[in-house]
Design an enzyme around this catalytic site. Structure first.
Site, PDB file in Angstrom:
ATOM      1  N   ASP A  43       0.822  -1.199   0.000  1.00  0.00           N
ATOM      2  CA  ASP A  43       0.000   0.000   0.000  1.00  0.00           C
ATOM      3  C   ASP A  43       0.862   1.258   0.000  1.00  0.00           C
ATOM      4  O   ASP A  43       0.347   2.375  -0.102  1.00  0.00           O
ATOM      5  CB  ASP A  43      -1.008   0.002   1.141  1.00  0.00           C
ATOM      6  CG  ASP A  43      -0.380  -0.056   2.526  1.00  0.00           C
ATOM      7  OD1 ASP A  43       0.867  -0.109   2.632  1.00  0.00           O
ATOM      8  OD2 ASP A  43      -1.146  -0.042   3.523  1.00  0.00           O
ATOM      9  N   SER A  44       2.178   1.062   0.044  1.00  0.00           N
ATOM     10  CA  SER A  44       3.116   2.167  -0.180  1.00  0.00           C
ATOM     11  C   SER A  44       2.924   2.780  -1.561  1.00  0.00           C
ATOM     12  O   SER A  44       3.436   3.874  -1.841  1.00  0.00           O
ATOM     13  CB  SER A  44       4.560   1.685  -0.029  1.00  0.00           C
ATOM     14  OG  SER A  44       4.785   0.486  -0.765  1.00  0.00           O
TER      15      SER A  44
ATOM     16  N   LYS B  51      -1.028  -9.482   3.265  1.00  0.00           N
ATOM     17  CA  LYS B  51      -0.313  -8.987   4.443  1.00  0.00           C
ATOM     18  C   LYS B  51      -1.193  -7.995   5.167  1.00  0.00           C
ATOM     19  O   LYS B  51      -1.847  -7.157   4.536  1.00  0.00           O
ATOM     20  CB  LYS B  51       1.007  -8.317   4.052  1.00  0.00           C
ATOM     21  CG  LYS B  51       1.793  -7.761   5.260  1.00  0.00           C
ATOM     22  CD  LYS B  51       3.123  -7.191   4.868  1.00  0.00           C
ATOM     23  CE  LYS B  51       3.032  -5.855   4.177  1.00  0.00           C
ATOM     24  NZ  LYS B  51       2.478  -4.773   5.066  1.00  0.00           N
TER      25      LYS B  51
ATOM     26  N   GLU C 209      -1.294  -5.377   8.843  1.00  0.00           N
ATOM     27  CA  GLU C 209      -0.517  -4.749   9.899  1.00  0.00           C
ATOM     28  C   GLU C 209      -1.207  -4.958  11.244  1.00  0.00           C
ATOM     29  O   GLU C 209      -2.429  -4.911  11.336  1.00  0.00           O
ATOM     30  CB  GLU C 209      -0.371  -3.253   9.636  1.00  0.00           C
ATOM     31  CG  GLU C 209       0.343  -2.919   8.339  1.00  0.00           C
ATOM     32  CD  GLU C 209       0.422  -1.417   8.092  1.00  0.00           C
ATOM     33  OE1 GLU C 209       0.065  -0.633   9.008  1.00  0.00           O
ATOM     34  OE2 GLU C 209       0.837  -1.020   6.985  1.00  0.00           O
TER      35      GLU C 209
ATOM     36  N   GLU D 204       9.298  -3.828  10.816  1.00  0.00           N
ATOM     37  CA  GLU D 204       9.676  -2.544  10.232  1.00  0.00           C
ATOM     38  C   GLU D 204      10.129  -1.554  11.291  1.00  0.00           C
ATOM     39  O   GLU D 204       9.434  -1.311  12.282  1.00  0.00           O
ATOM     40  CB  GLU D 204       8.507  -1.946   9.442  1.00  0.00           C
ATOM     41  CG  GLU D 204       8.859  -0.613   8.800  1.00  0.00           C
ATOM     42  CD  GLU D 204       7.832  -0.095   7.809  1.00  0.00           C
ATOM     43  OE1 GLU D 204       8.038   1.006   7.270  1.00  0.00           O
ATOM     44  OE2 GLU D 204       6.823  -0.798   7.582  1.00  0.00           O
TER      45      GLU D 204
END
Length: 285
Positions: free
Chosen positions: A46-47, A115, A117, A184
């Site tokens: 989503d970056s 993925k 978070e 991260e």
């Protein structure tokens, strides 16, 4: 024989056996480049909100955005495992939303894992996804979808208490069935502890050398987003400068009339040209 595409179990089996190379990709050419370069995992991150869409963070990225880009990447990739990022509010709202949206990435876009978070609070969501047949990669530490709560893109786990929470979250995600976890922007010592304690691969980004693998953003590696590069990134090339120079040369040649030259021009055969001109002279269609 067709080349076998990597799967989530393939990545899980790499725990402790070698470094896993992960790259992000966002469309057909970046997916093809990352795959041909030998990436084990390609993450449609989503970056893309920041490096492709010009957003200040990832919060504005939608399911429609992610599905659109994931489809393009999946058309290009032949070898790597394609993992799709679940965007903000696609899974936090309910377990049923999480399963339904995760399933769309596999069913509609062609990804083979997702993925998400977050830590232990999302264990029920992860278990429900796995029960539906959807492999899940975890992500703890700096979780960009929590940027509003964190007050910015800040490293996590810097105190003993915060580090213990990260270790507990990693254990919970591993026990829930994740096949890997992204760590991260956490201290290297914390990442090393997590890597040693859990039985699934850790993928570091700004988390030191002891993780089972590393991930970097495609544009950061190639220097395609000047001004956005975090301090922990290693830039392997500067493609922005020569790309800008090439585009500027094109614009200058258009303005000067140097482009298109004869080599870039297609001409009619003489007989066809004569017939065309004769017909045009008399107004024939």
């Amino acid at each position: 024989m067709p080349q076998k595409q990597r799967t989530a179990p393939d990545i899980l089996a790499r725990k402790g056996e070698g470094k896993i190379a992960v790259l992000t990709a966002y469309d057909y050419p970046t997916g093809m480049l990352a795959d041909e370069a030998g990436a084990d995992v390609i993450l449609v991150g989503d970056s893309l909100g920041m490096v492709c869409l010009g957003l200040p963070d990832t919060l504005g990225v939608t399911m429609a955005d992610m599905l659109h880009h994931t489809k393009a990447v999946c058309r290009a990739v032949k070898s790597a495992l394609v993992v799709a990022d679940m965007p903000f509010l696609s899974y936090q709202t309910s377990i049923s939303d999480a399963v339904a949206n995760a399933g769309r990435f596999l069913q509609e876009a062609g990804a083979r894992a997702v993925k998400l978070e977050g830590g232990a609070e999302f264990v029920p969501h992860i278990r429900a996804m796995l029960a539906a047949g959807i492999p899940v990669m975890g992500h703890i530490g700096l979780t960009p979808q929590q940027v509003a709560r964190f007050g910015g893109f800040k490293a996590q786990g810097k105190t003993a208490r915060a580090a213990r929470v990260l270790v507990a979250d990693a254990r919970a995600l591993a026990e829930a069935g994740c096949f890997a976890i992204v760590l991260e922007a956490v201290p290297a010592e914390v990442a090393a502890r997590i890597t040693a304690e859990i039985g699934i691969p850790t993928i570091g980004i700004g988390a030191g050398p002891d993780c089972d693998g590393q991930v970097l953003v495609f544009h950061d590696v190639l220097g395609l987003c000047p001004g956005l590069r975090p301090g922990f990134v290693k830039q392997y090339a500067d493609l922005w400068t020569p790309a800008r120079a090439a585009l500027a040369a094109y614009c200058a040649e258009v303005r000067s009339g140097a482009f298109p030259a004869e080599a870039n021009t297609r001409r009619m055969a003489p007989a066809e040209l004569a017939e065309f001109r004769a017909a045009s002279e008399y107004g024939d269609a």
